[in-house]
Design an enzyme around this catalytic site. Structure first.
Site, PDB file in Angstrom:
ATOM      1  N   SER A   1       0.863  -1.187   0.000  1.00  0.00           N
ATOM      2  CA  SER A   1       0.000   0.000   0.000  1.00  0.00           C
ATOM      3  C   SER A   1       0.894   1.231   0.000  1.00  0.00           C
ATOM      4  O   SER A   1       2.071   1.155   0.402  1.00  0.00           O
ATOM      5  CB  SER A   1      -0.851   0.002   1.277  1.00  0.00           C
ATOM      6  OG  SER A   1      -1.458   1.256   1.490  1.00  0.00           O
TER       7      SER A   1
ATOM      8  N   TYR B   1      -2.655  -0.826  10.464  1.00  0.00           N
ATOM      9  CA  TYR B   1      -2.524  -1.001   9.004  1.00  0.00           C
ATOM     10  C   TYR B   1      -1.177  -0.476   8.512  1.00  0.00           C
ATOM     11  O   TYR B   1      -0.470  -1.146   7.756  1.00  0.00           O
ATOM     12  CB  TYR B   1      -3.675  -0.260   8.327  1.00  0.00           C
ATOM     13  CG  TYR B   1      -3.813  -0.504   6.833  1.00  0.00           C
ATOM     14  CD1 TYR B   1      -4.583  -1.567   6.361  1.00  0.00           C
ATOM     15  CD2 TYR B   1      -3.209   0.337   5.898  1.00  0.00           C
ATOM     16  CE1 TYR B   1      -4.740  -1.777   4.998  1.00  0.00           C
ATOM     17  CE2 TYR B   1      -3.364   0.127   4.545  1.00  0.00           C
ATOM     18  CZ  TYR B   1      -4.139  -0.935   4.090  1.00  0.00           C
ATOM     19  OH  TYR B   1      -4.285  -1.132   2.745  1.00  0.00           O
TER      20      TYR B   1
HETATM   21  P1  NAD Z   1     -11.591  -6.116  -0.264  1.00  0.00           P
HETATM   22  O1  NAD Z   1     -12.223  -5.909   1.057  1.00  0.00           O
HETATM   23  O2  NAD Z   1     -12.392  -5.888  -1.505  1.00  0.00           O
HETATM   24  O3  NAD Z   1     -10.959  -7.584  -0.354  1.00  0.00           O
HETATM   25  C1  NAD Z   1     -10.371  -8.193   0.740  1.00  0.00           C
HETATM   26  C2  NAD Z   1     -10.322  -9.683   0.507  1.00  0.00           C
HETATM   27  O4  NAD Z   1      -9.724 -10.309   1.646  1.00  0.00           O
HETATM   28  C3  NAD Z   1     -11.709 -10.311   0.343  1.00  0.00           C
HETATM   29  O5  NAD Z   1     -11.635 -11.385  -0.569  1.00  0.00           O
HETATM   30  C4  NAD Z   1     -11.996 -10.818   1.751  1.00  0.00           C
HETATM   31  O6  NAD Z   1     -12.963 -11.867   1.794  1.00  0.00           O
HETATM   32  C5  NAD Z   1     -10.617 -11.296   2.141  1.00  0.00           C
HETATM   33  N1  NAD Z   1     -10.437 -11.446   3.568  1.00  0.00           N
HETATM   34  C6  NAD Z   1     -10.768 -10.561   4.544  1.00  0.00           C
HETATM   35  N2  NAD Z   1     -10.472 -11.071   5.742  1.00  0.00           N
HETATM   36  C7  NAD Z   1      -9.944 -12.299   5.521  1.00  0.00           C
HETATM   37  C8  NAD Z   1      -9.458 -13.319   6.367  1.00  0.00           C
HETATM   38  N3  NAD Z   1      -9.470 -13.189   7.703  1.00  0.00           N
HETATM   39  N4  NAD Z   1      -8.996 -14.451   5.807  1.00  0.00           N
HETATM   40  C9  NAD Z   1      -9.012 -14.614   4.461  1.00  0.00           C
HETATM   41  N5  NAD Z   1      -9.444 -13.681   3.616  1.00  0.00           N
HETATM   42  C10 NAD Z   1      -9.926 -12.541   4.144  1.00  0.00           C
HETATM   43  O7  NAD Z   1     -10.319  -5.182  -0.226  1.00  0.00           O
HETATM   44  P2  NAD Z   1      -9.248  -4.720  -1.311  1.00  0.00           P
HETATM   45  O8  NAD Z   1      -9.267  -3.240  -1.331  1.00  0.00           O
HETATM   46  O9  NAD Z   1      -9.355  -5.456  -2.591  1.00  0.00           O
HETATM   47  O10 NAD Z   1      -7.916  -5.124  -0.537  1.00  0.00           O
HETATM   48  C11 NAD Z   1      -7.016  -6.101  -0.998  1.00  0.00           C
HETATM   49  C12 NAD Z   1      -5.627  -5.720  -0.513  1.00  0.00           C
HETATM   50  O11 NAD Z   1      -5.256  -4.487  -1.118  1.00  0.00           O
HETATM   51  C13 NAD Z   1      -5.505  -5.519   1.005  1.00  0.00           C
HETATM   52  O12 NAD Z   1      -4.298  -6.076   1.467  1.00  0.00           O
HETATM   53  C14 NAD Z   1      -5.466  -4.019   1.134  1.00  0.00           C
HETATM   54  O13 NAD Z   1      -4.782  -3.613   2.294  1.00  0.00           O
HETATM   55  C15 NAD Z   1      -4.718  -3.646  -0.124  1.00  0.00           C
HETATM   56  N6  NAD Z   1      -4.872  -2.253  -0.532  1.00  0.00           N
HETATM   57  C16 NAD Z   1      -6.102  -1.750  -0.798  1.00  0.00           C
HETATM   58  C17 NAD Z   1      -6.209  -0.432  -1.170  1.00  0.00           C
HETATM   59  C18 NAD Z   1      -7.524   0.192  -1.462  1.00  0.00           C
HETATM   60  O14 NAD Z   1      -7.580   1.418  -1.555  1.00  0.00           O
HETATM   61  N7  NAD Z   1      -8.596  -0.565  -1.656  1.00  0.00           N
HETATM   62  C19 NAD Z   1      -5.068   0.375  -1.258  1.00  0.00           C
HETATM   63  C20 NAD Z   1      -3.831  -0.168  -0.984  1.00  0.00           C
HETATM   64  C21 NAD Z   1      -3.741  -1.497  -0.614  1.00  0.00           C
END
Ligand code: NAD
Length: 261
Positions: A143, A156
């Site tokens: 991130s 985080y």
């Molecule tokens: P999202 O909430 O759409 O997806 C998260 C996924 O993780 C889902 O499939 C969920 O079911 C799964 N998950 C949650 N808890 C879990 C657990 N305990 N065990 C197994 N699976 C679990 O979120 P996203 O935005 O797609 O995030 C994905 C990654 O990207 C994360 O690591 C997040 O920190 C990172 N990220 C997101 C952003 C953003 O702005 N959305 C920015 C930078 C980094």
């Protein structure tokens, strides 16, 4: 289809960025192991879609990765089904927004477990197979918060900085084994993870929804646009290819200029 015959395991791939990774790798023929929570019918439809796209049988493993046994069960299921993991994308993550003195300790523990420790355990268990093949790709969704901080996100930010450090260490250890380790650091991507933190951010900062969107989220990105999940997935796909064989230990920013400031 340059990933035919390769097994790709993506944690947290039932929605958002993880699902975009799965779709991109399936389109290149990878055999997919997906993981994450969701409604059973929706997950079955994703498995069917990925199988049709790749021509290889995708599976979903329902494991809670905040628990070490969950990660071990996930990796064992992949090994049983496909012999081992060639491409590991540690992507599952969660967020909690609160002032440090009010930060629930159980949220701290869960975020460190999922966003950081699960990536260590998955890599630990994937590397022997990759070494035996003399080829592997380890990718983490870090991130912008692996490089910079924001208030009210203690767990985080700490976990994502740790994930960047883990990636660099893996890259050095595995440099002569044909295995690369990199992380991708998006800014704000429009997914449920971002949408769900809006109410808590409104409360923590005393703001309206519009103010959170414009004055907390998009204000960080000089382009004033959200990153798209498909753009992050395209970067991961590139990292899987031969042209990326010398990219290792990198933390690749995709943040509309956020960390350039
Ligand atoms: P999202 O909430 O759409 O997806 C998260 C996924 O993780 C889902 O499939 C969920 O079911 C799964 N998950 C949650 N808890 C879990 C657990 N305990 N065990 C197994 N699976 C679990 O979120 P996203 O935005 O797609 O995030 C994905 C990654 O990207 C994360 O690591 C997040 O920190 C990172 N990220 C997101 C952003 C953003 O702005 N959305 C920015 C930078 C980094």
């Amino acid at each position: 289809m340059f990933l035919k015959g390769k097994c790709a395991l993506i944690t947290g791939s039932t929605s958002g960025i993880g699902l975009a990774y799965a779709r991109a790798l399936a389109a290149e023929g990878a055999t997919l192991v997906i993981n994450g929570f969701g409604e059973a019918g929706a997950i079955a439809a994703q498995v069917a879609e990925l199988t049709a796209a790749s021509g290889a049988p995708a599976i979903h493993v329902d494991a809670d990765l905040t628990r070490r046994e969950g990660v071990e069960a996930l990796m064992a299921a992949a090994a049983d089904a496909f012999g081992g993991v060639d491409i590991l994308i540690s992507n599952a993550g969660m967020q909690h927004v609160a002032p440090v003195e009010e930060f629930p300790v159980e949220k701290w523990d869960a975020i460190i477990a999922l966003n950081l420790t699960a990536a260590f355990d998955a890599a630990r268990l994937a590397v022997p197979h990759m070494k035996s093949r003399g080829w592997g790709r380890i990718i983490a969704t870090a991130s912008a918060h692996s490089l910079t901080a924001s208030p009210f996100k203690a767990a985080y930010v700490a976990a994502k900085h740790g994930l960047a450090g883990l990636t660099k260490t893996l890259a050095l250890e595995l440099a002569t084994s044909g295995i690369t380790a990199n992380c991708i650091s998006p800014g704000y991507v429009w997914t449920t993870l971002v949408e769900n933190q809006i109410p808590d951010t409104m409360a923590a900062r005393g703001m309206t929804r519009e103010q959170v969107l414009n004055d907390v989220l998009l204000v960080r990105q000089p382009t004033r646009q959200f990153v798209q999940p498909e753009q992050v997935a395209a970067m991961a796909l590139f990292l899987c290819g031969n042209d990326a064989a010398q990219i290792t230990g990198a933390n690749i920013s995709m943040d509309g200029g956020w960390t350039a400031e």
